[in-house]
Scaffold this motif. Sequence first.
Motif, PDB file in Angstrom:
ATOM      1  N   SER A 197       0.320  -1.315   0.052  1.00 35.82           N
ATOM      2  CA  SER A 197      -0.332   0.333   0.228  1.00 35.82           C
ATOM      3  C   SER A 197       0.855   1.243   0.375  1.00 35.82           C
ATOM      4  N   LYS A 228      -1.659  -0.628  -3.696  1.00 38.71           N
ATOM      5  CA  LYS A 228      -3.128  -0.602  -3.206  1.00 38.71           C
ATOM      6  C   LYS A 228      -3.026   0.967  -3.085  1.00 38.71           C
ATOM      7  N   GLY A 230      -5.830   3.486  -1.990  1.00 41.06           N
ATOM      8  CA  GLY A 230      -6.608   4.180  -1.227  1.00 41.06           C
ATOM      9  C   GLY A 230      -7.903   4.192  -1.685  1.00 41.06           C
ATOM     10  N   GLY A 233      -7.531   3.758  -6.224  1.00 34.17           N
ATOM     11  CA  GLY A 233      -6.989   3.093  -6.449  1.00 34.17           C
ATOM     12  C   GLY A 233      -6.627   1.969  -6.367  1.00 34.17           C
ATOM     13  N   PHE A 249     -13.881   2.569  -7.021  1.00 30.22           N
ATOM     14  CA  PHE A 249     -15.305   3.073  -6.807  1.00 30.22           C
ATOM     15  C   PHE A 249     -15.785   4.728  -5.684  1.00 30.22           C
ATOM     16  N   VAL A 251     -17.617   6.161  -3.254  1.00 31.54           N
ATOM     17  CA  VAL A 251     -18.336   5.703  -2.244  1.00 31.54           C
ATOM     18  C   VAL A 251     -18.191   6.829  -0.919  1.00 31.54           C
ATOM     19  N   GLU A 253     -16.332   7.560   2.732  1.00 35.41           N
ATOM     20  CA  GLU A 253     -16.365   6.648   3.723  1.00 35.41           C
ATOM     21  C   GLU A 253     -16.977   6.916   4.692  1.00 35.41           C
ATOM     22  N   GLY A 258      -9.352  -1.256   7.670  1.00 35.69           N
ATOM     23  CA  GLY A 258     -10.015  -2.886   6.371  1.00 35.69           C
ATOM     24  C   GLY A 258     -10.078  -2.569   5.388  1.00 35.69           C
ATOM     25  N   ALA A 259      -9.863  -1.367   4.891  1.00 34.60           N
ATOM     26  CA  ALA A 259      -9.451  -1.697   3.216  1.00 34.60           C
ATOM     27  C   ALA A 259      -8.729  -2.083   2.371  1.00 34.60           C
ATOM     28  N   GLY A 260      -7.740  -2.428   3.175  1.00 36.42           N
ATOM     29  CA  GLY A 260      -7.157  -2.861   2.226  1.00 36.42           C
ATOM     30  C   GLY A 260      -6.565  -4.427   2.469  1.00 36.42           C
ATOM     31  N   GLY A 288     -12.850  -3.571  -0.956  1.00 30.57           N
ATOM     32  CA  GLY A 288     -12.536  -2.407  -0.209  1.00 30.57           C
ATOM     33  C   GLY A 288     -13.079  -1.208  -0.229  1.00 30.57           C
ATOM     34  N   ARG A 317     -14.609   6.496  -9.445  1.00 33.98           N
ATOM     35  CA  ARG A 317     -14.356   7.487  -9.292  1.00 33.98           C
ATOM     36  C   ARG A 317     -13.856   8.257 -10.701  1.00 33.98           C
TER      37      ARG A 317
HETATM   38  P1  ATP Z   1      -5.539  -0.155   5.196  1.00 32.73           P
HETATM   39  O1  ATP Z   1      -5.103   1.421   5.194  1.00 32.73           O
HETATM   40  O2  ATP Z   1      -6.947  -1.058   5.656  1.00 32.73           O
HETATM   41  O3  ATP Z   1      -4.397  -0.017   6.447  1.00 32.73           O
HETATM   42  P2  ATP Z   1      -4.605  -0.484   2.561  1.00 32.73           P
HETATM   43  O4  ATP Z   1      -3.532   1.196   2.728  1.00 32.73           O
HETATM   44  O5  ATP Z   1      -3.236  -1.333   2.529  1.00 32.73           O
HETATM   45  O6  ATP Z   1      -5.159  -0.915   4.050  1.00 32.73           O
HETATM   46  P3  ATP Z   1      -6.034   0.940   0.863  1.00 32.73           P
HETATM   47  O7  ATP Z   1      -5.374   1.278   0.323  1.00 32.73           O
HETATM   48  O8  ATP Z   1      -6.296   2.010   1.477  1.00 32.73           O
HETATM   49  O9  ATP Z   1      -5.090  -0.275   1.569  1.00 32.73           O
HETATM   50  O10 ATP Z   1      -7.076   0.152   0.625  1.00 32.73           O
HETATM   51  C1  ATP Z   1      -7.623  -1.300  -0.374  1.00 32.73           C
HETATM   52  C2  ATP Z   1      -8.646  -0.664  -1.619  1.00 32.73           C
HETATM   53  O11 ATP Z   1      -9.808  -0.607  -1.242  1.00 32.73           O
HETATM   54  C3  ATP Z   1      -7.897   0.350  -2.312  1.00 32.73           C
HETATM   55  O12 ATP Z   1      -6.855   0.189  -3.263  1.00 32.73           O
HETATM   56  C4  ATP Z   1      -9.209   0.840  -2.900  1.00 32.73           C
HETATM   57  O13 ATP Z   1      -9.392   0.141  -4.457  1.00 32.73           O
HETATM   58  C5  ATP Z   1     -10.387   0.949  -2.298  1.00 32.73           C
HETATM   59  N1  ATP Z   1     -10.601   1.290  -1.169  1.00 32.73           N
HETATM   60  C6  ATP Z   1      -9.565   2.065   0.372  1.00 32.73           C
HETATM   61  N2  ATP Z   1     -10.730   3.294   0.427  1.00 32.73           N
HETATM   62  C7  ATP Z   1     -11.485   3.764  -0.960  1.00 32.73           C
HETATM   63  C8  ATP Z   1     -12.382   4.712  -0.527  1.00 32.73           C
HETATM   64  N3  ATP Z   1     -12.464   5.681   0.532  1.00 32.73           N
HETATM   65  N4  ATP Z   1     -13.070   4.524  -1.741  1.00 32.73           N
HETATM   66  C9  ATP Z   1     -12.659   4.123  -2.806  1.00 32.73           C
HETATM   67  N5  ATP Z   1     -11.904   3.369  -1.969  1.00 32.73           N
HETATM   68  C10 ATP Z   1     -11.091   2.590  -1.144  1.00 32.73           C
END
Ligand code: ATP
Length: 318
Positions: A197, A228, A230, A233, A249, A251, A253, A258-260, A288, A317
Amino acid sequence: DALGPTVCVGEILVEIVATTVGNGFLEAQPLVGPFASGAPAIFISQCGRLGGQAAMVGAVGVDDFGRVNTDRLKRDGVDISAISIDPDYPTGSAFVRYRKDGSRDFVYNIATSAAARFGWSGMVADLIDRTGHLHVMGSALSVPSARAVIDKAVDIVKARGGTLSVDPNLRKELKLDEDTERRFAKLVAAADLLLPSGEELERAAGVEGEAEAIQRLFEMGVKEIVLKRGAVGATYFAHQGDRIDAPAFAVQEVDPTGAGDCFGGAYLTCRRLGMSPQQALTYASAAGARNVTVLGPMEGAGTRGELDAFIASTERRP
Ligand code: ATP
Ligand code: MG
C-alpha cells in the motif's frame, strides 16, 4: 483451491471505536463495539465470505471478545480449528478514536494478550500440512510467536507446491533489527503475490521510485504485484510488463479501517478461484470500497452476491 485452503497467521483482536471525533481517551465517552478485528482476521474473513476455502492460525482468550471473533469467522466459512484458546490471557483489543484530521489515537492490548501467544501446535501442523496458500503480513514478523509459525509454514507450504502472498504492512519509517529485516526481504522474495500500500512498495523493494521498485521486486523473484492506492484505486503489475489500473469506486467513507485487508482477501480468493487479474481487481476494489462504507473493521466485507450488487450499482471515481 485443489491444493487446500488459504491460511492466514496472526493477531485476532476486537476493536472498540469512539463514536465522536476528537483526541484520545482521557475522559469518559461513548464507544461502540466490540467488533471482530485484526488485519489477518479481516483478510481471512473476506476470503471466506467470497467462498474461498479459508483457515486462520491465531489465539483468543476465554472471554466474549474471543467468541465475537471465532463466531464471526465460523459464520464466514473460515476453518477455526487452528485458533487456540489461551486459558490465561485475554483476547487482544484495540480502542480507537479518530481525530479531526483523519489520524487516529489507539489504546492497544496486543503484546500482552492471547493475540501474541500462540505457536506451533498439533492443530497448526495438521492445517499447514494441507494448506494451499499462505498469506503473511510483514507486521507479524515483529511478533515472536507469529514469526515462529510463519517461518515453518512458508517452507512447508512452498515445498508442497503451494503459493505465498505478502502484505508488507510496514510503515516506511519503521526500522527493523537486522535479523527481522533479513526475514522480511526473504519473505518478499518468496512472494507469488505482493500487496503493498502506497510507500510500502518502495519499503519492500528497498529502492526509491515506483517504476524502480516494481522492477527491483520482479528481479527479487516476486511474481505478481497489486499496489493499493486508497481512494485513488489500485494497480496490477505483472512480470511481462503488463499493467492494469483500477479506479476506485465512488463511496462515502465511514470507517477506512480494513479496506486493504478486504481488498487483498478478495483479490487473492478470486485469483485462486481462477479469475483473471482484471476480474479479481474489480472484486477487490469493490471489497475495499464496500468495507469503508460500514462502521467496524470487517463489518462491510461482502459475499460474492453482495459484491456483484455493489459493482452493478456503484460508479467508479473519474
Ligand atoms: P488499510 O488502510 O486498511 O491499512 P491499505 O492502506 O492497505 O488499507 P488502501 O489502499 O487504503 O489499503 O485500500 C485498499 C483498496 O480499497 C484501494 O486500493 C481501493 O480500491 C479501496 N478503497 C480504499 N479506500 C477507499 C475509498 N475511500 N473509496 C473507494 N475505495 C477505497
Ligand atoms: Mg489505507
